[in-house]
Scaffold this motif. Structure first.
Motif, PDB file in Angstrom:
ATOM      1  N   ALA A 171      43.723   9.742  29.387  1.00 24.47           N
ATOM      2  CA  ALA A 171      42.901   8.903  28.503  1.00 24.47           C
ATOM      3  C   ALA A 171      42.264   9.703  27.375  1.00 24.47           C
ATOM      4  CB  ALA A 171      41.834   8.175  29.318  1.00 24.47           C
ATOM      5  N   ASP A 172      41.694  10.848  27.679  1.00 29.07           N
ATOM      6  CA  ASP A 172      41.043  11.637  26.635  1.00 29.07           C
ATOM      7  C   ASP A 172      42.053  12.116  25.594  1.00 29.07           C
ATOM      8  OD1 ASP A 172      38.644  11.275  27.879  1.00 29.07           O
ATOM      9  OD2 ASP A 172      38.428  13.344  28.585  1.00 29.07           O
ATOM     10  N   LEU A 173      43.221  12.533  26.042  1.00 26.02           N
ATOM     11  CA  LEU A 173      44.206  13.124  25.136  1.00 26.02           C
ATOM     12  C   LEU A 173      44.887  12.080  24.258  1.00 26.02           C
ATOM     13  CD1 LEU A 173      45.741  15.746  27.584  1.00 26.02           C
ATOM     14  CD2 LEU A 173      44.126  16.162  25.736  1.00 26.02           C
ATOM     15  N   TRP A 174      45.082  10.884  24.790  1.00 30.44           N
ATOM     16  CA  TRP A 174      45.715   9.811  24.009  1.00 30.44           C
ATOM     17  C   TRP A 174      44.683   8.814  23.462  1.00 30.44           C
ATOM     18  CZ3 TRP A 174      50.949   7.955  26.592  1.00 30.44           C
ATOM     19  CH2 TRP A 174      51.951   8.871  26.262  1.00 30.44           C
ATOM     20  N   ARG A 175      43.406   9.107  23.639  1.00 31.98           N
ATOM     21  CA  ARG A 175      42.315   8.260  23.124  1.00 31.98           C
ATOM     22  C   ARG A 175      42.461   6.812  23.611  1.00 31.98           C
ATOM     23  NH1 ARG A 175      42.267   7.532  17.973  1.00 31.98           N
ATOM     24  NH2 ARG A 175      44.337   8.348  17.478  1.00 31.98           N
ATOM     25  N   LEU A 176      42.450   6.687  24.938  1.00 27.43           N
ATOM     26  CA  LEU A 176      42.610   5.391  25.581  1.00 27.43           C
ATOM     27  C   LEU A 176      41.283   4.959  26.192  1.00 27.43           C
ATOM     28  CD1 LEU A 176      45.937   6.115  27.528  1.00 27.43           C
ATOM     29  CD2 LEU A 176      45.690   5.248  25.194  1.00 27.43           C
ATOM     30  N   ASP A 177      40.812   3.791  25.816  1.00 22.57           N
ATOM     31  CA  ASP A 177      39.557   3.268  26.328  1.00 22.57           C
ATOM     32  C   ASP A 177      39.842   2.472  27.598  1.00 22.57           C
ATOM     33  OD1 ASP A 177      36.956   2.526  26.667  1.00 22.57           O
ATOM     34  OD2 ASP A 177      36.794   1.332  24.835  1.00 22.57           O
ATOM     35  N   LEU A 178      39.971   3.194  28.703  1.00 19.90           N
ATOM     36  CA  LEU A 178      40.268   2.565  29.990  1.00 19.90           C
ATOM     37  C   LEU A 178      39.874   3.528  31.104  1.00 19.90           C
ATOM     38  CD1 LEU A 178      42.997   4.300  30.770  1.00 19.90           C
ATOM     39  CD2 LEU A 178      44.164   2.503  29.498  1.00 19.90           C
ATOM     40  N   GLY A 179      39.714   2.998  32.316  1.00 23.36           N
ATOM     41  CA  GLY A 179      39.363   3.898  33.403  1.00 23.36           C
ATOM     42  C   GLY A 179      39.192   3.200  34.736  1.00 23.36           C
ATOM     43  N   PHE A 180      39.195   4.027  35.788  1.00 21.84           N
ATOM     44  CA  PHE A 180      38.873   3.603  37.155  1.00 21.84           C
ATOM     45  C   PHE A 180      37.503   4.173  37.511  1.00 21.84           C
ATOM     46  CE2 PHE A 180      43.609   4.326  37.474  1.00 21.84           C
ATOM     47  CZ  PHE A 180      43.973   2.988  37.527  1.00 21.84           C
ATOM     48  N   GLY A 181      36.618   3.353  38.064  1.00 23.43           N
ATOM     49  CA  GLY A 181      35.316   3.828  38.497  1.00 23.43           C
ATOM     50  C   GLY A 181      34.386   4.082  37.330  1.00 23.43           C
ATOM     51  N   LEU A 263      52.331  10.493  21.677  1.00 25.38           N
ATOM     52  CA  LEU A 263      51.522   9.570  20.878  1.00 25.38           C
ATOM     53  C   LEU A 263      50.654  10.388  19.929  1.00 25.38           C
ATOM     54  CD1 LEU A 263      50.556   6.608  20.437  1.00 25.38           C
ATOM     55  CD2 LEU A 263      48.769   7.069  22.132  1.00 25.38           C
ATOM     56  N   ASP A 264      50.706  10.051  18.665  1.00 23.92           N
ATOM     57  CA  ASP A 264      49.930  10.761  17.640  1.00 23.92           C
ATOM     58  C   ASP A 264      50.144  12.276  17.708  1.00 23.92           C
ATOM     59  OD1 ASP A 264      48.928   8.327  16.837  1.00 23.92           O
ATOM     60  OD2 ASP A 264      47.043   8.536  17.931  1.00 23.92           O
ATOM     61  N   GLY A 265      51.377  12.667  17.985  1.00 20.53           N
ATOM     62  CA  GLY A 265      51.713  14.080  18.030  1.00 20.53           C
ATOM     63  C   GLY A 265      51.356  14.786  19.320  1.00 20.53           C
ATOM     64  N   VAL A 266      50.784  14.075  20.283  1.00 20.88           N
ATOM     65  CA  VAL A 266      50.395  14.676  21.557  1.00 20.88           C
ATOM     66  C   VAL A 266      51.394  14.271  22.631  1.00 20.88           C
ATOM     67  CG1 VAL A 266      48.597  14.825  23.326  1.00 20.88           C
ATOM     68  CG2 VAL A 266      47.962  14.618  20.903  1.00 20.88           C
ATOM     69  N   ARG A 267      52.155  15.245  23.131  1.00 25.88           N
ATOM     70  CA  ARG A 267      53.134  14.956  24.179  1.00 25.88           C
ATOM     71  C   ARG A 267      52.478  15.125  25.544  1.00 25.88           C
ATOM     72  NH1 ARG A 267      58.087  13.975  24.866  1.00 25.88           N
ATOM     73  NH2 ARG A 267      58.752  14.486  22.748  1.00 25.88           N
ATOM     74  N   LEU A 268      52.517  14.055  26.348  1.00 28.41           N
ATOM     75  CA  LEU A 268      52.032  14.117  27.721  1.00 28.41           C
ATOM     76  C   LEU A 268      53.156  14.109  28.730  1.00 28.41           C
ATOM     77  CD1 LEU A 268      48.888  11.769  27.811  1.00 28.41           C
ATOM     78  CD2 LEU A 268      48.984  14.249  27.605  1.00 28.41           C
ATOM     79  N   PHE A 269      54.206  13.341  28.439  1.00 22.69           N
ATOM     80  CA  PHE A 269      55.312  13.173  29.373  1.00 22.69           C
ATOM     81  C   PHE A 269      56.613  13.587  28.695  1.00 22.69           C
ATOM     82  CE2 PHE A 269      52.086   9.943  30.201  1.00 22.69           C
ATOM     83  CZ  PHE A 269      51.813  10.147  31.539  1.00 22.69           C
ATOM     84  N   SER A 270      57.521  14.128  29.470  1.00 24.12           N
ATOM     85  CA  SER A 270      58.835  14.446  28.920  1.00 24.12           C
ATOM     86  C   SER A 270      59.645  13.166  28.778  1.00 24.12           C
ATOM     87  CB  SER A 270      59.577  15.415  29.839  1.00 24.12           C
ATOM     88  OG  SER A 270      59.920  14.775  31.064  1.00 24.12           O
ATOM     89  N   PRO A 271      60.564  13.110  27.828  1.00 19.41           N
ATOM     90  CA  PRO A 271      61.429  11.931  27.715  1.00 19.41           C
ATOM     91  C   PRO A 271      62.199  11.669  29.004  1.00 19.41           C
ATOM     92  CG  PRO A 271      61.624  13.305  25.756  1.00 19.41           C
ATOM     93  CD  PRO A 271      60.814  14.085  26.752  1.00 19.41           C
ATOM     94  N   GLU A 272      62.552  12.716  29.722  1.00 21.65           N
ATOM     95  CA  GLU A 272      63.291  12.548  30.982  1.00 21.65           C
ATOM     96  C   GLU A 272      62.429  11.855  32.035  1.00 21.65           C
ATOM     97  OE1 GLU A 272      64.976  15.600  28.466  1.00 21.65           O
ATOM     98  OE2 GLU A 272      62.950  15.449  29.328  1.00 21.65           O
ATOM     99  N   LEU A 273      61.154  12.218  32.079  1.00 15.64           N
ATOM    100  CA  LEU A 273      60.254  11.565  33.027  1.00 15.64           C
ATOM    101  C   LEU A 273      60.066  10.098  32.682  1.00 15.64           C
ATOM    102  CD1 LEU A 273      57.065  10.643  33.638  1.00 15.64           C
ATOM    103  CD2 LEU A 273      58.405  11.714  35.450  1.00 15.64           C
ATOM    104  N   VAL A 274      59.897   9.789  31.402  1.00 19.57           N
ATOM    105  CA  VAL A 274      59.745   8.391  30.984  1.00 19.57           C
ATOM    106  C   VAL A 274      60.995   7.590  31.334  1.00 19.57           C
ATOM    107  CG1 VAL A 274      59.437   6.835  29.027  1.00 19.57           C
ATOM    108  CG2 VAL A 274      58.110   8.964  29.148  1.00 19.57           C
ATOM    109  N   ALA A 275      62.168   8.185  31.126  1.00 19.03           N
ATOM    110  CA  ALA A 275      63.420   7.490  31.453  1.00 19.03           C
ATOM    111  C   ALA A 275      63.503   7.195  32.946  1.00 19.03           C
ATOM    112  CB  ALA A 275      64.611   8.324  30.999  1.00 19.03           C
TER     113      ALA A 275
END
Length: 351
Positions: A171-181, A263-275
């Motif tokens: 969330a912090d790295l992709w600027r996502l306004d969401l969360g658990f707890g 997203l916005d130049g920040v890679r979190l997941f590899s394309p292989e993992l997303v696939a």
């Protein structure tokens, strides 16, 4: 908003004007860019940062926390769960947990509503449980248990709770306004849920004693407004069903996945993992949903190639790579999904 998508805006406002919707956010990305970003309620109190409990829309979000650890080589999809969670009795793999085929769709011990705040208790119940079926043989949506199974694996492998891991690593790295707890400040931003029909909760639970009723009804309270609008619920981590998010955050998340993990130049997941995460893992009868289901690693995949997740009550988020869009709808008005169907029909007419 581009004029091309004005009919979507008009449809959204018509849902509010006619009372079929009382409060929701809608965000759509097309061709890699946001083109629709709406939010409103019947009281004029909806804000861009209003958070909504989106129920099962949170399951892929919890799954992505575990998948990020898979991507980093911290565990393997075909590892037995017990390799990372000593004392876990069911002979299921990480992949089977992620694809709803582990055989643990219910908490085996009847607990009160307050148990949602006791992570260790519910995880211990699952670790000692006997599966409802041989893991991998059939699917049944792990309606309540999914987040504890996935989240405890995250905790065992990484050391952080799934809520903290989500905040710090995604969330912090992709600027996502969401969360658990949620903390107290974020709880004040939450929209109160309401029923479109007073009989809706009973209808959603299904026949008393059925697998669906057991999967959705223990601990009780997940469809009770007094519980889900309470600080107890909002502050607890129940990752299968209590993600609180904006539609904009959900759309950004799926836009990053649709772009191969960046997203916005920040890679979190590899394309292989997303696939692999969006590839079909199971296609057949779902014993909880009582219909055919096509499960990936945390999401459902549709015949048109789109992938994502809908939540009980109407919230939904998915990516449609073929048509080039991402759709996210976060509603506080718990009712059937016909509102989303209508919006998507209008959207498709605009493409």
């Amino acid at each position: 908003m581009p004029d091309r998508f004005a009919p979507v805006r008009d449809c959204f406002h018509d849902l509010l004007a006619t009372g079929r919707e009382t409060g929701a956010g809608l965000t759509i990305w097309y061709d890699g860019h946001p083109v629709v970003d709406l939010g409103a309620d019947s009281r004029g109190a909806w804000r861009p940062d209003t958070l909504v409990n989106v129920y099962s829309v949170g399951k892929p979000v919890a799954a992505l926390c575990l998948l990020l650890l898979v991507d980093r080589g911290r565990l393997d999809l075909d590892d037995p769960v017990a390799t990372h969670w000593p004392g876990f009795r069911t002979p299921a793999t990480v992949r089977q947990v992620l694809s709803h085929t582990a055989g643990l769709p219910t908490f085996p011990v009847a607990r009160p509503a307050e148990a949602v705040a006791d992570w260790e208790l519910l995880c211990a119940d699952l670790a000692a449980a006997d599966p409802e079926w041989e893991p991998g043989s059939v699917a049944g949506e792990h309606a309540w248990t999914y987040g504890h199974l996935v989240g405890e694996l995250v905790r065992r492998v990484d050391g952080r709770s799934v809520g903290r891991f989500l905040a710090e690593e995604i969330a912090d790295l992709w600027r996502l306004d969401l969360g658990f707890g949620l903390g107290a400040a974020d709880q004040r931003r939450c929209a109160d849920l309401s029923y479109g029909d007073p009989a809706w909760p009973v209808r959603m639970l299904g026949e008393p004693g059925s697998l669906r009723a057991r999967a959705l009804g223990n601990p009780p309270g997940g469809l009770d407004l007094a519980v889900v609008n309470s600080p107890l619920w909002r502050g607890a981590q129940v990752p299968a069903v209590n993600l609180h998010a904006t539609a904009s955050a959900l759309a950004r998340l799926y836009a990053g996945l649709a772009a191969g993990g960046t997203l916005d130049g920040v890679r979190l997941f590899s394309p292989e993992l997303v696939a692999e995460a969006t590839r079909v893992q199971y296609d057949g009868p779902d014993l909880v949903l009582d219909r055919r289901a096509c499960w990936t690693l945390g999401m459902q995949r549709e015949p048109d190639g789109s992938w994502g997740m809908g939540g009980i009550g109407g919230s939904s988020a998915w990516a449609d790579p073929e048509r080039g869009y991402v759709f996210a709808y976060a509603t506080a008005h718990l009712a059937d999904h016909d509102r989303v169907d209508e919006l998507v029909e209008v959207l498709h007419s605009c493409l």
